[in-house]
Design a protein around this motif. Structure first.
Motif, PDB file in Angstrom:
ATOM      1  N   LEU A   1       0.822  -1.192   0.126  1.00 45.64           N
ATOM      2  CA  LEU A   1      -0.173  -0.050   0.027  1.00 45.64           C
ATOM      3  C   LEU A   1       1.072   1.346  -0.078  1.00 45.64           C
ATOM      4  O   LEU A   1       1.664   1.411   0.960  1.00 45.64           O
TER       5      LEU A   1
ATOM      6  N   ASP B   1      -4.789   6.476   2.774  1.00 49.35           N
ATOM      7  CA  ASP B   1      -3.609   6.456   1.795  1.00 49.35           C
ATOM      8  C   ASP B   1      -3.667   7.519   0.801  1.00 49.35           C
ATOM      9  O   ASP B   1      -3.048   7.629  -0.297  1.00 49.35           O
TER      10      ASP B   1
ATOM     11  N   THR C   1      -1.968  -4.279  10.231  1.00 49.37           N
ATOM     12  CA  THR C   1      -2.595  -5.054   9.199  1.00 49.37           C
ATOM     13  C   THR C   1      -4.152  -4.911   9.080  1.00 49.37           C
ATOM     14  O   THR C   1      -4.702  -5.025   7.955  1.00 49.37           O
TER      15      THR C   1
ATOM     16  N   VAL D   1      -4.868  -1.750   7.440  1.00 50.41           N
ATOM     17  CA  VAL D   1      -4.365  -1.857   6.055  1.00 50.41           C
ATOM     18  C   VAL D   1      -5.597  -2.526   5.225  1.00 50.41           C
ATOM     19  O   VAL D   1      -6.131  -2.187   4.009  1.00 50.41           O
TER      20      VAL D   1
ATOM     21  N   LYS E   1      -8.420  -0.190   4.557  1.00 51.57           N
ATOM     22  CA  LYS E   1      -7.786   1.318   4.398  1.00 51.57           C
ATOM     23  C   LYS E   1      -9.012   2.101   3.825  1.00 51.57           C
ATOM     24  O   LYS E   1      -9.806   1.771   3.202  1.00 51.57           O
TER      25      LYS E   1
END
Lengths: 227, 422
Positions: free
Chosen positions: A129, A224, A159, A162, A165
């Motif tokens: 990512l 992100d 994790t 992620v 996300k």
């Protein structure tokens, strides 16, 4: 990625579908035993969310059919009964996971992604990512190719974020995922906050392009986006 | 004071016997004395006739005016004084040489006209049975009779009643040892006594209907908890999806967060209730020898970070290995709840001491004051105003101990101490 949601409760079905569609999965659904049997007989799915109590039959029978045709991989049983027997029988019939209602959407997403990852990357279980790279088999995280030191819990937290996300992760969902049932007292959330503070510091030090943002009153979100 | 049935019967019967025997003794005594007097009086009358006859044969006897060796005396009296005299019998005391004491005598006094036409007063005596000796003898024999009766009554009571009431006591024991939550029906010893047989039937009916209510209630809790899962799931998940729509301000998000928080609390409560009813319904039936030391080590490891963060020292002292055959999940739940309970109620800077022995494990945490030991294991009992706890943690602990039959106590020897005796 194609996912089948087998759930008789209309609202629950909508929620599961919506939540999974946010992750850009193709989601189909079935509301009873017969239509579910039709679907699994004709199509292949990467992941199936299976309710045990269905009008017209038991989810376990669908699982048996899937096992017979060699398609039981990727099944997550979703049940309100939270019964040990169902769990044991379901897992024995080849289901990959068991999720008891009620659960957090973040937990569902994490479990689905974990299954898809295992199915997809045989032997190369790595997710990236932005400049962040996670090696699940070795439990190793690196940023820009540089390994960063995370303890067990920090790795689990990262994790989890992620997998979710840009999605909202509630404090409880995170606590239950990382610490199990050990933590459910209100004052423990400060403890989670302190853990996340440490993780954020580490990510920042290594120049991570993703960051964990607090969502006021509810929890956190891994972002992100460059904004 | 409560008396045993045996003693009750003996007490009442001995009282009644005492009364009956006393009355009987009195009547018997009066009758006997009466009979004795009667026969003595007859004898005296007979002597009187014999003496008077003898006097007519031998007039010298008219001058025998003292009893001495014989049993009569004769004295001359004035005629005028005794014209209308009748024979009289009287009890009197006379000195006897043999006994060297005054003894009771029966005395007949009569007037007769002698051969010379003069009036004489004749007194004839006869020794009487010594009445005081008689009373004494009677009393003793009565006392013996009474004692023998009581002893034999007690003996018969114990033998007979003991036999008859045995099935009663066995019924009592069966009921005492029975719990409504027991799976199997209550077993009574067969009895031939109709009353006890009816008692057993009645108890059986009572227990059966209670069991049904109990089962229905347990089932209700479990069903209700199950039925709540899906609406809870929908509510939480919908709110989570709602919160993700980014057009909310901080205030709205906080409101949503508060609702989610409360729904989560409800979820925890629901899960605890389900767990409780599963424990009570004995749905954790797989057992294996569980080494508690290992269970506690693992738990302490898991909770270490949290304890560290709250600045609480988590100490483990082991003086033995504690192994108990039970369901592993429940063993974990048991100690998770006890240690988490300690963790929640210890002030920062305090300490939790876990002591493991072969047959006992106790968990101590600093803090004051002592809690109400009688209520601490009750459902929904909360010592503090802590509203995020379900109030079921220790109730679950209690249920687990009840299922396996080991005991859990709370004491306060300077610190809160929960001891588990395996």
């Amino acid at each position: 990625m194609k996912i089948l949601v087998i759930e008789d409760e209309a609202e629950m079905r909508d929620i599961l579908t919506q939540s999974l569609e946010k992750e850009n999965f193709v989601v189909e659904s079935a509301s009873d035993f017969m239509s579910a049997m039709d679907k699994v007989g004709v199509y292949d799915y990467d992941c199936i969310l299976l309710d045990i109590n269905l009008p017209g039959g038991s989810g376990l029978d669908i699982l048996k059919e899937l096992q017979r045709t060699g398609k039981s991989e990727g099944v997550i049983i979703v049940s309100a009964r939270n019964s040990v027997d169902d769990k044991v029988e379901g897992l024995a019939l080849g289901a990959d996971d068991y999720l008891a209602k009620p659960f957090h959407t973040a937990e569902l997403t994490a479990r689905v992604k974990s299954i898809l990852r295992r199915k997809q990357f045989n032997g190369n279980n790595i997710a990236t990512l932005k400049n962040l790279s996670i090696d699940f088999d070795n439990r190793q995280v690196s940023i820009n190719g540089k390994a960063i030191e995370l303890n067990r819990k920090e790795f689990d937290i990262l994790t989890y974020f992620v997998a979710n996300k840009n999605r909202l992760v509630s404090k409880t969902a995170l606590a239950e995922h990382v610490w199990g049932d050990q933590i459910d007292e209100a004052d423990s959330y400060e403890f989670i906050y302190s853990q996340i503070k440490n993780l954020r510091k580490k990510l920042k030090t290594y120049g991570s392009e993703v960051e964990i943002q607090a969502v006021y009153g509810i929890g956190y979100k891994l972002s992100d986006s460059d904004a | 004071m409560k008396l045993k049935l045996h003693n009750y019967t003996v007490l009442y019967l001995s009282g009644a016997l005492f009364l009956v025997l006393s009355i009987w003794a009195a009547i018997f005594y009066i009758n006997m004395i009466d009979e004795i007097h009667d026969s003595i009086d007859d004898g005296l009358n007979n002597s009187k006739i014999l003496i008077i006859n003898k006097v007519f044969e031998d007039s010298s006897l008219l001058h025998k005016d003292n009893f001495l060796e014989s049993n009569y005396r004769i004295r001359e009296v004035e005629k005028e004084q005794y014209l209308d005299f009748r024979d009289t019998f009287a009890d009197t005391l006379l000195y006897t040489e043999y006994e060297e004491d005054y003894e009771p005598f029966r005395m007949l006094t009569t007037i007769f006209v002698g051969p010379n036409g003069k009036y004489y007063k004749l007194r004839v005596i006869s020794s009487m049975v010594e009445e005081d000796d008689l009373i004494e003898d009677l009393l003793y024999s009565l006392l013996w009779l009474y004692l023998v009766l009581i002893v034999s009554m007690v003996a018969v009571n114990y033998l007979l009643l003991g036999r008859i009431w045995r099935s009663f006591y066995s019924t009592l024991k069966a009921v005492r040892g029975y719990k409504i939550s027991d799976k199997q029906d209550i077993q009574f010893e067969k009895t031939r006594v109709q009353e006890f047989s009816r008692l057993q039937e009645t108890l059986n009916d009572l227990i059966r209907s209670n069991k049904e209510v109990f089962q229905a209630q347990k089932q209700f809790i479990e069903n209700a908890a199950h039925e709540l899962q899906t609406p809870l799931a929908i509510s939480i998940n919908k709110l989570e999806l709602l919160a993700e729509k980014s057009n909310f301000g901080d205030e709205q998000l906080q409101q949503i967060g508060a609702v989610i928080g409360n729904l989560e609390r409800l979820t925890r409560l629901n899960r605890s209730l389900l767990l409780l009813s599963k424990i009570d319904n004995r749905q954790f039936d797989e057992s294996e020898p569980v080494e508690m030391n290992a269970v506690i080590h693992k738990l302490c490891e898991d909770l270490e970070e949290l304890a560290d963060y709250r600045n609480i020292r988590l100490l483990t002292e082991e003086s033995g290995t504690c192994t108990y055959t039970m369901n592993r999940t429940l063993a974990e739940v048991l100690f998770t709840n006890l240690i988490k309970n300690a963790l929640t109620h210890t002030e920062p800077g305090g300490e939790i001491r876990i002591h493991i022995e072969e047959k006992r494990i106790y968990i101590e945490n600093s803090g004051a004051p002592a809690l109400d030991a009688s209520r601490i294991f009750q459902r929904f009992y909360k010592a503090s105003g802590e509203n995020s706890s379900t109030g079921l943690g220790l109730a679950i602990v209690k249920s687990i101990s009840d299922v396996y039959g080991f005991s859990i106590t709370y004491t306060y020897p300077e610190a809160h101490r929960f001891s588990v005796y395996f």
